[in-house]
Design a protein around this motif. Structure first.
Motif, PDB file in Angstrom:
ATOM      1  N   GLU A   1       9.415   5.614 -10.146  1.00 12.22           N
ATOM      2  CA  GLU A   1       8.699   6.421 -11.141  1.00 12.22           C
ATOM      3  C   GLU A   1       8.528   5.634 -12.442  1.00 12.22           C
ATOM      4  OE1 GLU A   1       8.441  10.502 -10.929  1.00 12.22           O
ATOM      5  OE2 GLU A   1       7.687   9.353  -9.216  1.00 12.22           O
TER       6      GLU A   1
ATOM      7  N   LYS B   1       0.817  -1.216   0.000  1.00 11.83           N
ATOM      8  CA  LYS B   1       0.000   0.000   0.000  1.00 11.83           C
ATOM      9  C   LYS B   1       0.849   1.264   0.000  1.00 11.83           C
ATOM     10  CE  LYS B   1      -3.752  -0.259  -0.341  1.00 11.83           C
ATOM     11  NZ  LYS B   1      -4.472  -0.519  -1.613  1.00 11.83           N
ATOM     12  N   GLN B   2       1.988   1.225   0.668  1.00 12.63           N
ATOM     13  CA  GLN B   2       2.798   2.444   0.810  1.00 12.63           C
ATOM     14  C   GLN B   2       3.841   2.618  -0.278  1.00 12.63           C
ATOM     15  OE1 GLN B   2       4.250   2.128   4.833  1.00 12.63           O
ATOM     16  NE2 GLN B   2       2.455   3.171   5.661  1.00 12.63           N
ATOM     17  N   GLN B   3       4.334   1.505  -0.839  1.00  8.44           N
ATOM     18  CA  GLN B   3       5.498   1.630  -1.720  1.00  8.44           C
ATOM     19  C   GLN B   3       5.173   1.481  -3.197  1.00  8.44           C
ATOM     20  OE1 GLN B   3       8.420  -1.152  -0.338  1.00  8.44           O
ATOM     21  NE2 GLN B   3       8.408  -0.326   1.730  1.00  8.44           N
TER      22      GLN B   3
ATOM     23  N   LYS C   1       3.471   2.254  -6.647  1.00  6.85           N
ATOM     24  CA  LYS C   1       2.750   3.289  -7.383  1.00  6.85           C
ATOM     25  C   LYS C   1       2.635   2.862  -8.842  1.00  6.85           C
ATOM     26  CE  LYS C   1       7.119   5.580  -6.697  1.00  6.85           C
ATOM     27  NZ  LYS C   1       7.740   6.465  -5.717  1.00  6.85           N
ATOM     28  N   THR C   2       2.274   3.820  -9.685  1.00  4.33           N
ATOM     29  CA  THR C   2       2.077   3.493 -11.092  1.00  4.33           C
ATOM     30  C   THR C   2       3.243   4.021 -11.917  1.00  4.33           C
ATOM     31  OG1 THR C   2      -0.283   3.681 -10.714  1.00  4.33           O
ATOM     32  CG2 THR C   2       0.440   3.715 -12.976  1.00  4.33           C
TER      33      THR C   2
ATOM     34  N   TYR D   1       2.205  -1.422 -12.252  1.00  8.10           N
ATOM     35  CA  TYR D   1       2.632  -1.136 -10.881  1.00  8.10           C
ATOM     36  C   TYR D   1       4.152  -1.093 -10.812  1.00  8.10           C
ATOM     37  CZ  TYR D   1      -2.155  -1.998  -9.452  1.00  8.10           C
ATOM     38  OH  TYR D   1      -3.505  -1.939  -9.300  1.00  8.10           O
TER      39      TYR D   1
ATOM     40  N   GLU E   1       7.718   0.238  -8.065  1.00 11.05           N
ATOM     41  CA  GLU E   1       8.216   0.863  -6.834  1.00 11.05           C
ATOM     42  C   GLU E   1       8.859   2.210  -7.130  1.00 11.05           C
ATOM     43  OE1 GLU E   1       9.238  -2.726  -3.728  1.00 11.05           O
ATOM     44  OE2 GLU E   1      10.612  -2.329  -5.380  1.00 11.05           O
TER      45      GLU E   1
ATOM     46  N   LYS F   1       5.202   5.804 -14.633  1.00 12.58           N
ATOM     47  CA  LYS F   1       4.795   6.989 -15.390  1.00 12.58           C
ATOM     48  C   LYS F   1       4.815   6.748 -16.893  1.00 12.58           C
ATOM     49  CE  LYS F   1       5.082  11.030 -12.646  1.00 12.58           C
ATOM     50  NZ  LYS F   1       5.117  10.509 -11.293  1.00 12.58           N
TER      51      LYS F   1
END
Ligand SMILES: [Zn+2]
Length: 170
Positions: free
Chosen positions: A67, A51-53, A55-56, A63, A65, A58
């Motif tokens: 950019e 949940k914290q680490q 992201k998507t 998914y 970890e 760019k």
């Protein structure tokens, strides 16, 4: 049932997971209760970490970890071959097979007029921008073989051909 509150709570929470009914939820809860502390704490930490680490990416919207994800950054991947998929789970499926060596673009769904999902609701604008900016030799449209997947694929093919009439699209 007169279970300790913490047990009742975790059983209720496990039951909300897909494919887990009351019996499985209870079994899992008791398994975790009896397991060594390390097993349960590690699972709790993993839940926190995703949940914290995560992201998507760019670039491809998978998914990641960072950019930019590992696949997009890999020198072992063919950066001129692009596969368009609906969902990050599709990337997992293709990576498990291990044959595809290009990069991805995750749409985040398919067009579905009945559900009010048009081209604006999924990452088509981002896709077309990428195709204009990056140098792809081949584009593989791998949406699911159902009505919505097929019509999204057809729409994408037309849109890509408007600006890249010679692009190899499969
Ligand atoms: Zn990426």
């Amino acid at each position: 049932m007169l279970l300790p509150k913490a047990l009742e709570k975790i059983i209720a929470e496990l039951e909300t997971l897909p494919g887990i009914g009351p019996r499985s939820a209870t079994r899992l809860a008791y398994f975790l209760l009896r397991a060594p502390d390390q097993v349960a704490f590690s699972l709790a930490q993993s839940l926190k970490d995703i949940k914290q680490q995560i992201k998507t990416c760019k670039r491809c919207y998978n998914y990641s970890e960072d950019e930019i994800c590992l696949i997009c950054r890999s020198s072992e991947r063919d950066q001129t071959q692009l596969m368009i998929v609906e969902d990050p789970l599709d990337v997992v499926a293709f990576e498990r097979i291990g044959k595809y060596k290009g990069v991805y673009h995750v749409l985040g769904g398919v067009m579905s007029p009945l559900n009010g999902i048009g081209p604006e609701e999924i990452r088509i604008k981002e896709l077309l921008t990428r195709i204009n900016q990056e140098k792809f030799n081949e584009i593989i449209i791998a949406t699911n073989p159902n009505l919505e997947g097929e019509s999204t694929a057809l729409y994408l093919k037309k849109e890509i051909e408007k600006s890249h009439p010679d692009m190899k699209i499969t």
